[in-house]
Each structure stands twice: as structure tokens, then as C-alpha cells.
Design a protein around this motif. Structure first.
Motif, PDB file in Angstrom:
ATOM      1  N   ASP A  80       0.827  -1.206   0.000  1.00 56.91           N
ATOM      2  CA  ASP A  80       0.000   0.000   0.000  1.00 56.91           C
ATOM      3  C   ASP A  80       0.862   1.257   0.000  1.00 56.91           C
ATOM      4  N   ALA A  81       1.935   1.240   0.765  1.00 58.24           N
ATOM      5  CA  ALA A  81       2.815   2.408   0.826  1.00 58.24           C
ATOM      6  C   ALA A  81       3.486   2.642  -0.527  1.00 58.24           C
ATOM      7  N   LEU A  82       3.876   1.565  -1.188  1.00 53.09           N
ATOM      8  CA  LEU A  82       4.453   1.700  -2.529  1.00 53.09           C
ATOM      9  C   LEU A  82       3.427   2.314  -3.473  1.00 53.09           C
ATOM     10  N   SER A  83       2.204   1.861  -3.365  1.00 58.19           N
ATOM     11  CA  SER A  83       1.146   2.388  -4.228  1.00 58.19           C
ATOM     12  C   SER A  83       0.954   3.879  -4.002  1.00 58.19           C
ATOM     13  N   ARG A  84       0.911   4.275  -2.746  1.00 59.11           N
ATOM     14  CA  ARG A  84       0.741   5.696  -2.436  1.00 59.11           C
ATOM     15  C   ARG A  84       1.897   6.509  -2.986  1.00 59.11           C
ATOM     16  N   LEU A  85       3.089   5.981  -2.824  1.00 55.96           N
ATOM     17  CA  LEU A  85       4.295   6.666  -3.286  1.00 55.96           C
ATOM     18  C   LEU A  85       4.268   6.850  -4.802  1.00 55.96           C
ATOM     19  N   LEU A  86       3.900   5.796  -5.523  1.00 55.27           N
ATOM     20  CA  LEU A  86       3.881   5.873  -6.981  1.00 55.27           C
ATOM     21  C   LEU A  86       2.764   6.790  -7.457  1.00 55.27           C
ATOM     22  N   ASP A  87       1.642   6.725  -6.784  1.00 54.50           N
ATOM     23  CA  ASP A  87       0.555   7.615  -7.137  1.00 54.50           C
ATOM     24  C   ASP A  87       0.971   9.074  -6.960  1.00 54.50           C
ATOM     25  N   PHE A  88       1.645   9.355  -5.879  1.00 59.01           N
ATOM     26  CA  PHE A  88       2.062  10.728  -5.558  1.00 59.01           C
ATOM     27  C   PHE A  88       3.119  11.240  -6.536  1.00 59.01           C
ATOM     28  N   THR A  89       3.820  10.325  -7.177  1.00 60.16           N
ATOM     29  CA  THR A  89       4.881  10.734  -8.097  1.00 60.16           C
ATOM     30  C   THR A  89       4.475  10.542  -9.547  1.00 60.16           C
ATOM     31  N   GLY A  90       3.179  10.643  -9.809  1.00 59.26           N
ATOM     32  CA  GLY A  90       2.751  10.734 -11.196  1.00 59.26           C
ATOM     33  C   GLY A  90       2.612   9.421 -11.934  1.00 59.26           C
ATOM     34  N   HIS A  91       2.352   8.335 -11.212  1.00 54.77           N
ATOM     35  CA  HIS A  91       2.050   7.074 -11.882  1.00 54.77           C
ATOM     36  C   HIS A  91       0.552   6.787 -11.744  1.00 54.77           C
ATOM     37  N   GLN A  92       0.020   6.049 -12.703  1.00 59.32           N
ATOM     38  CA  GLN A  92      -1.361   5.568 -12.579  1.00 59.32           C
ATOM     39  C   GLN A  92      -1.295   4.205 -11.919  1.00 59.32           C
ATOM     40  N   VAL A  93      -1.741   4.146 -10.687  1.00 56.24           N
ATOM     41  CA  VAL A  93      -1.521   2.943  -9.893  1.00 56.24           C
ATOM     42  C   VAL A  93      -2.800   2.146  -9.707  1.00 56.24           C
ATOM     43  N   GLN A  94      -2.678   0.833  -9.814  1.00 53.11           N
ATOM     44  CA  GLN A  94      -3.789  -0.045  -9.489  1.00 53.11           C
ATOM     45  C   GLN A  94      -3.318  -1.045  -8.436  1.00 53.11           C
ATOM     46  N   ARG A  95      -4.101  -1.153  -7.374  1.00 55.27           N
ATOM     47  CA  ARG A  95      -3.756  -2.104  -6.307  1.00 55.27           C
ATOM     48  C   ARG A  95      -4.529  -3.400  -6.528  1.00 55.27           C
ATOM     49  N   GLU A  96      -3.833  -4.480  -6.546  1.00 56.13           N
ATOM     50  CA  GLU A  96      -4.500  -5.744  -6.851  1.00 56.13           C
ATOM     51  C   GLU A  96      -4.157  -6.850  -5.849  1.00 56.13           C
ATOM     52  N   TYR A  97      -5.178  -7.646  -5.576  1.00 60.63           N
ATOM     53  CA  TYR A  97      -5.022  -8.842  -4.735  1.00 60.63           C
ATOM     54  C   TYR A  97      -5.391 -10.026  -5.601  1.00 60.63           C
ATOM     55  N   TYR A  98      -4.500 -10.977  -5.715  1.00 63.52           N
ATOM     56  CA  TYR A  98      -4.746 -12.172  -6.525  1.00 63.52           C
ATOM     57  C   TYR A  98      -5.386 -13.220  -5.629  1.00 63.52           C
ATOM     58  N   VAL A  99      -6.607 -13.580  -5.967  1.00 70.33           N
ATOM     59  CA  VAL A  99      -7.361 -14.519  -5.140  1.00 70.33           C
ATOM     60  C   VAL A  99      -7.222 -15.929  -5.696  1.00 70.33           C
ATOM     61  N   ASN A 100      -6.471 -16.756  -5.008  1.00 73.91           N
ATOM     62  CA  ASN A 100      -6.337 -18.154  -5.416  1.00 73.91           C
ATOM     63  C   ASN A 100      -7.607 -18.897  -5.004  1.00 73.91           C
ATOM     64  N   ASP A 101      -8.532 -19.051  -5.955  1.00 76.26           N
ATOM     65  CA  ASP A 101      -9.803 -19.663  -5.589  1.00 76.26           C
ATOM     66  C   ASP A 101      -9.983 -21.054  -6.191  1.00 76.26           C
ATOM     67  N   GLN A 102      -8.939 -21.563  -6.839  1.00 79.73           N
ATOM     68  CA  GLN A 102      -9.132 -22.918  -7.392  1.00 79.73           C
ATOM     69  C   GLN A 102      -7.864 -23.760  -7.319  1.00 79.73           C
ATOM     70  N   ASN A 103      -6.937 -23.355  -6.489  1.00 80.94           N
ATOM     71  CA  ASN A 103      -5.735 -24.176  -6.373  1.00 80.94           C
ATOM     72  C   ASN A 103      -5.933 -25.266  -5.311  1.00 80.94           C
ATOM     73  N   THR A 104      -4.873 -25.985  -5.057  1.00 78.88           N
ATOM     74  CA  THR A 104      -4.954 -27.100  -4.108  1.00 78.88           C
ATOM     75  C   THR A 104      -5.438 -26.647  -2.738  1.00 78.88           C
ATOM     76  N   GLN A 105      -4.891 -25.510  -2.279  1.00 79.46           N
ATOM     77  CA  GLN A 105      -5.265 -25.016  -0.960  1.00 79.46           C
ATOM     78  C   GLN A 105      -6.750 -24.661  -0.915  1.00 79.46           C
ATOM     79  N   ALA A 106      -7.225 -24.037  -1.997  1.00 80.30           N
ATOM     80  CA  ALA A 106      -8.635 -23.647  -2.042  1.00 80.30           C
ATOM     81  C   ALA A 106      -9.519 -24.891  -1.996  1.00 80.30           C
TER      82      ALA A 106
END
Length: 545
Positions: free
Chosen positions: A142-168
Motif C-alpha cells: 500500500d505504501a508503494l502504491s501511495r508513493l507511486l501515485d504521488f509521483t505521477g504514476h497511474q496505480v492499481q492495487r491488486e489482490y490475486y485470489v487463489n480460488d481454485q488451487n490445491t489449498q482452495a
RNA sequence: GCCCGCUUAGCUCAAUGGAUAGAGCGCAUGGCUUCGGACCAUGAGGUUAGGGGUUCGAAUCCCUUAGCGGGCACCA
């Protein structure tokens, strides 16, 4: 080349170096002087040029100084042996105070040029609540995202949801077992929350108990993972972290991206069939030495997580067009980096566009964290005990590549002396002064040349450093630099404020309306800078504490 | 065994190859009748894990030894 004062100084020195006939100037290493006697900025470049120019460094320094074209309102030059020292002009600092006081967004930079960057972080298997070990990745990402956003990048924060692997699958099977009072499967999940999920499912999914096992497991898996994603989202939200996208692994397969990636590798001869399985065999320099072939499709026909990841790369770089992707992983995944980089190259993507930032593990003082042995502390529990601001600061100050040993008792007992309150208190003091001064007669426009006291100029200097501190942190992708800046700034604020406690003549609110107005302007500049910096840390800036 | 990261003040941690290695906590001393003392000022505390090397200059780069953590799956 950085912007701001430092950028101007660099440009001027560089020009002078070229004037001396140096074709390829070395790194100037122009930076803030440590010792105040050496001014504000310094460069040892004369030493680096000694060999090429065949002259003693002090001579080169004076030659450079003669050719240096610096606006006197910005800085003066001082020679100190081989060093060139620069001192910011008071007049410039005073004007800066006025600019910053009027700019609530001070320090925001266009450095990134609108680059589309995705930060994917803390993509933990959604098979349970997250603990303090995961918290590190959450805050770092999150801090990296804020930093990049503040310095003129278009930032998208993403969470990869493992919903079909062995653990799932094991997770779904565990809930099923619990629902029917059966023993959990091999390697399954046994926590109390699994029982709660089973009860909730009984309520929310009418008829689930009558369904045949296979279908019931599938539905329970989807249901349980939805609940866990909600839970994780709620936890990180308490820490002021909000994802733009919860991207499901299953969506990749629905969209046919792993299939597409596999087809592309097959066409380019980068897959091998062996022992009934399909192996990754990229035609990429360095692969043979660095890694071995890996399975993409198991001999039973099931794809591995790596197959999903191949499709995920296409999703990120081709389907969604990110120019750069920053993945924040726990250091236990570091062995996976060469494979992902090779996968980028094998798919025809630029490996440099995928940046992996590792954070070292968090261990409990009592030993390794272990869900199975019930030895872990939930992130929610930590927030309950010490508060979101302190938690964020706690993670943020540490560079990601040192390991953390977590002592819960210590964290709780020290939460009241967490440095975050030092900075917030400085902010609250500045806010309070403004309130206190409200309604008094004073000129509309400040006469900033009245700001002459050493502690006033010291505060202005610290404010002047903010833009370059931001860019430095963004360039190096090191958010942990920000809290150190914040501490230094708060230091200057407190010293400035404290001068008024020593001698009432140095207070902000004084009888002389001109002086009061100028000092108020400095307070506002300090506030804007402090708020921007606290914002970048995701920490609140309270008017009162 | 091979690979990656780490080792800096009593403790927790900083430090783009540059001048005397810095903060916080803890310790010692001093400072408020009026803008908030969650504060300020001063001081003690270091062989930057050990040893070699590169460089005008090394906590930082290279080699090596030791310790700690992690990785080396048809798990993720």
C-alpha cells in the motif's frame, strides 16, 4: 535528474564539469551535507575528476566554482578542499514557505509521466484470516502504491485470489467435512473459523447438506472463499488499505488466458512432453544455468499454479496493458523469481517490466509462526491492541529486507511511545496555533523576510527537502524512507515551537501582527508538508490528539 | 550440498562509494505563571559479526569464515 533545488544544482554542476572538457561526467553524488557547517548540499565530484584532468582536486573544485552558473537567490557556493558546498539562500527559503503554505499538495511530482503501474501485494491464500506476518506485505504494498501515485504514476492495487488451487480445494473440503461432522481431509483446515463457516453456510445455502459431495464441495469452496475475501478486505480496510481489484484465478481460466499462454509456448517450442506431464522449457538465455524445467500441466491433466501464472502475466501486460507490475512477495517465494522472469521472456514480454519486491519473514519471539500449532497473532488483534496508525508506522519504518522478530508484549507496551505520535503531535500543535490565532488583526499578505531565526530557517530547509525525499523513495521503491523524513520534519517543528516556550518573543502568536502573520505562514507550510507526508504513510493527521 | 537475504550503540532500526556512521527507546543532567510538556536542550554509549581485497575514499563493491532466516515439488 531530480527536480527541485537539488535538480537545479545538479544541472549547474554538470554544465560546469562539461566546460572543463569532461565528455562523460561521473555521478556527481550531489547530496545533502551531513554537517551543517558544510552548508546544505555538497558534491565531491572534483575528486573523481582528478585522474582525468591531472590536477589536484582542490584546484578542480575552484575551477568548477568559477564556471558555476548559479542564481544567487537560490544558493551560494563555498569551497572546502576538494568539496564544493552549497548553501540555500535565505530569501529563497522564505519564498518557498509562501508557496508551500498555499499548496496542500506540495511535493506531488510528475516523475512517473502517467505510467500505468500495477502493485500486486499480499495475495495470501484466502483460506483463513491474515496474521501479523502478512501485515508486512499489506503495508509495504500500500505504501508503494501511495508513493507511486504521488509521483505521477497511474496505480492499481491488486489482490490475486487463489480460488481454485490445491489449498482452495482443501479449504472447501474442510468446510464440507465440518458441515457433516467428518474428519477434515489430509492437510485440511481445522480452525474454529471453519466450523463457523460451516454454520453460516448451513444458513446461507439452503439445501447444501443434501447435495452430492462433489457439487457441495464446489459450492462451499466458493462460499467460504467469498467470506474470507470479505474478512481480509475488512481487516486491511481498518489499516486504511483498499484494493482496486480482487482478481480471481478462476477468471483467468474463464477468459482463456492460461490456455492462450500455453498455446503460445507450444507454438514457439518452449514446452516439452515428458513422463506424461507438460514441462516449461523456455528458449531464454540463462535458463539452463538458473533453473530446471518445471511442470505446467500435471500427468493427471490438471494444470499447476504456474500455468495460471502464465495466463496472469498475459492478463496484466497484454489484456490490461500495465507498463510495469510490482509484485510484493514474502521472501519464501524468492526462488520463483527466475521462473517468472523467464516466463516473461518466453511469452515475448520484457522481463524488466516485472519487478518483484521481497519482504523478509516476520517471526514471533516465541518461534516460527504456525497456524497448525496455534502460534500466530492475527492482524486484527494487533490493530485492536495498538491502533491502525501505530501498526502502519511499526511496519513502515523497517526496510523490507531485514527480518523482523515480533514481540507482542513489547509492541503493546511500547505503542504509547511509537514515533508516529511524535509526528502527529507536531501536526496537532501547528493546527492548534492556527486556531488560537484566528480572529486577530493581521495583514492579509505575509512579509516572509521576517522569518530569520535559525529554527525558523531550519524548518523551512526541512520543508524544502520534501520533494526530493519523495522522488528518492519512489525511484528506489523504498517507502521506509518516508517515516524518517517525517521524523526529521517533526523534529524541526517541535524545535520551532519550543523556541516560543523559552522566550515568548519567539512564539507564533505575538503582538507584532507582521511577525505573527509571517510565522503563521511557516506553520501552514509545515502543516501542508507534514500532512502530505503522513498521507503517504497512510497515517492520519489529527488537528487534536 | 547449492541458491537468496540479513548481521551497525544495551534494545529496535537508519545511512545514492564521500567530510566526525545517525535516530527512537533505555540511561544521566537541565528546562514551563501566558500559542498543548505526547515537548525541548546537553551528555555517556560503535573494531558497522571476524578476516582479506578493490578504491584517492568502504557500513556500502569483491572474496572468505561464522551466526540467523528463507528457498531448492507434478504445493502456492
Amino acid at each position: 535528474m531530480s527536480s527541485g533545488v537539488r535538480g537545479e544544482l545538479e544541472a549547474a554542476v554538470l554544465a560546469a564539469v562539461r566546460e572543463l572538457g569532461v565528455k562523460e561526467p561521473p555521478d556527481l553524488e550531489l547530496g545533502r551535507a551531513r554537517n551543517p557547517n558544510h552548508g546544505d548540499y555538497a558534491t565531491p565530484v572534483a575528486m573523481k575528476l582528478a585522474r582525468e584532468l591531472r590536477r589536484p582536486p582542490p584546484k578542480i573544485a575552484s575551477d568548477l566554482a568559477e564556471r558555476l552558473n548559479l542564481p544567487p537567490e537560490v544558493a551560494s557556493i563555498e569551497l572546502a578542499g576538494p568539496y564544493l558546498n552549497f548553501r540555500l539562500a535565505e530569501g529563497w527559503l522564505q519564498k518557498l514557505v509562501g508557496r508551500v503554505a498555499a499548496d496542500p499538495d506540495y511535493g506531488r511530482s510528475r516523475m512517473g509521466g502517467g505510467e500505468r503501474v500495477q502493485v500486486e501485494f499480499a495475495s495470501i491464500n484466502p483460506t483463513g484470516p491474515i496474521h501479523i506476518g502478512h501485515g508486512r506485505g499489506v503495508i509495504l504494498g500500500d505504501a508503494l502504491s501511495r508513493l507511486l501515485d504521488f509521483t505521477g504514476h497511474q496505480v492499481q492495487r491488486e489482490y490475486y485470489v487463489n480460488d481454485q488451487n490445491t489449498q482452495a480445494r482443501r479449504f472447501g473440503a474442510s468446510v464440507y467435512a465440518r458441515l457433516h461432522g467428518l474428519e477434515p481431509p489430509e492437510g485440511g483446515y481445522t480452525g474454529e473459523y471453519v466450523a463457523e463457516l460451516a454454520e453460516q453456510a448451513r444458513r446461507d445455502l439452503p439445501g447444501i447438506e443434501e447435495l452430492p459431495e462433489e457439487e457441495a464441495e464446489l459450492r462451499l469452496r466458493g462460499y467460504a472463499i467469498d467470506r474470507m475475501v470479505d474478512l481480509i478486505a475488512a481487516t486491511v480496510s481498518r489499516l486504511n488499505v483498499h484494493y482496486d481489484e480482487w482478481f480471481r484465478e478462476s477468471r483467468l481460466w474463464d477468459d482463456g488466458l492460461p490456455q492462450k499462454a500455453i498455446a503460445r509456448l507450444r507454438e514457439t517450442g518452449q514446452l516439452q512432453e515428458r513422463e506424461g506431464a507438460t514441462w516449461f522449457a523456455p528458449d531464454v538465455p540463462g535458463w539452463e544455468e538458473d533453473d530446471e524445467d518445471r511442470v505446467v500441466i500435471r500427468s493427471n491433466g490438471e494444470p499447476t499454479y504456474f500455468a495460471s501464472d502464465l495466463g496472469y502475466l498475459l492478463s496484466k501486460f497484454e489484456e490490461r496493458g500495465f507498463q510495469r507490475v510490482i509484485d510484493v512477495w514474502g521472501s519464501d517465494h524468492h526462488g520463483y523469481i527466475p521462473r517468472m522472469k523467464s516466463a516473461m521472456a518466453a511469452l515475448g514480454l520484457d522481463p524488466a517490466a516485472l519487478v518483484v519486491i521481497l519482504n523478509q519473514m516476520v517471526n514471533l519471539k516465541e518461534g516460527k509462526m504456525s497456524k497448525r500449532q496455534g502460534r500466530f497473532v492475527l492482524l486484527d488483534e494487533l490493530v485492536d491492541m495498538v491502533g491502525a496508525d501505530a501498526v502502519r508506522f511499526f511496519y513502515l519504518v523497517r526496510s523490507p529486507d531485514t527480518m523482523m522478530e515480533f514481540d507482542l508484549d513489547l509492541a503493546v507496551s511500547q505503542s504509547n511511545e511509537n514515533p508516529v505520535y511524535y509526528a502527529q503531535y507536531a501536526y496537532a500543535r501547528l493546527a492548534n496555533v492556527d486556531t488560537f490565532a484566528a480572529g486577530r488583526e493581521m495583514p492579509a499578505q505575509p512579509e516572509l523576510s521576517l522569518l530569520r531565526e535559525p529554527w525558523e530557517l531550519a524548518l523551512a530547509r526541512q520543508i524544502a527537502y520534501w520533494p526530493e525525499a519523495v522522488e528518492e523513495a519512489a525511484r528506489l521503491l523504498e517507502p521506509h524512507r518516508i517515516p524518517y523524513f517525517v521524523h526529521d520534519l517533526a523534529d524541526s517543528v517541535h524545535a520551532f515551537y519550543q523556541a516560543g516556550n523559552r522566550d515568548a518573543g519567539y512564539r507564533v502568536v505575538v503582538d507584532d501582527p507582521e511577525l505573527m502573520r509571517a510565522r503563521l505562514e511557516l506553520c501552514r507550510a509545515g502543516r501542508n508538508t507534514l500532512r502530505a507526508a503522513l498521507d503517504l504513510m497512510g497515517v492520519s493527521a489529527p488537528d487534536r490528539m
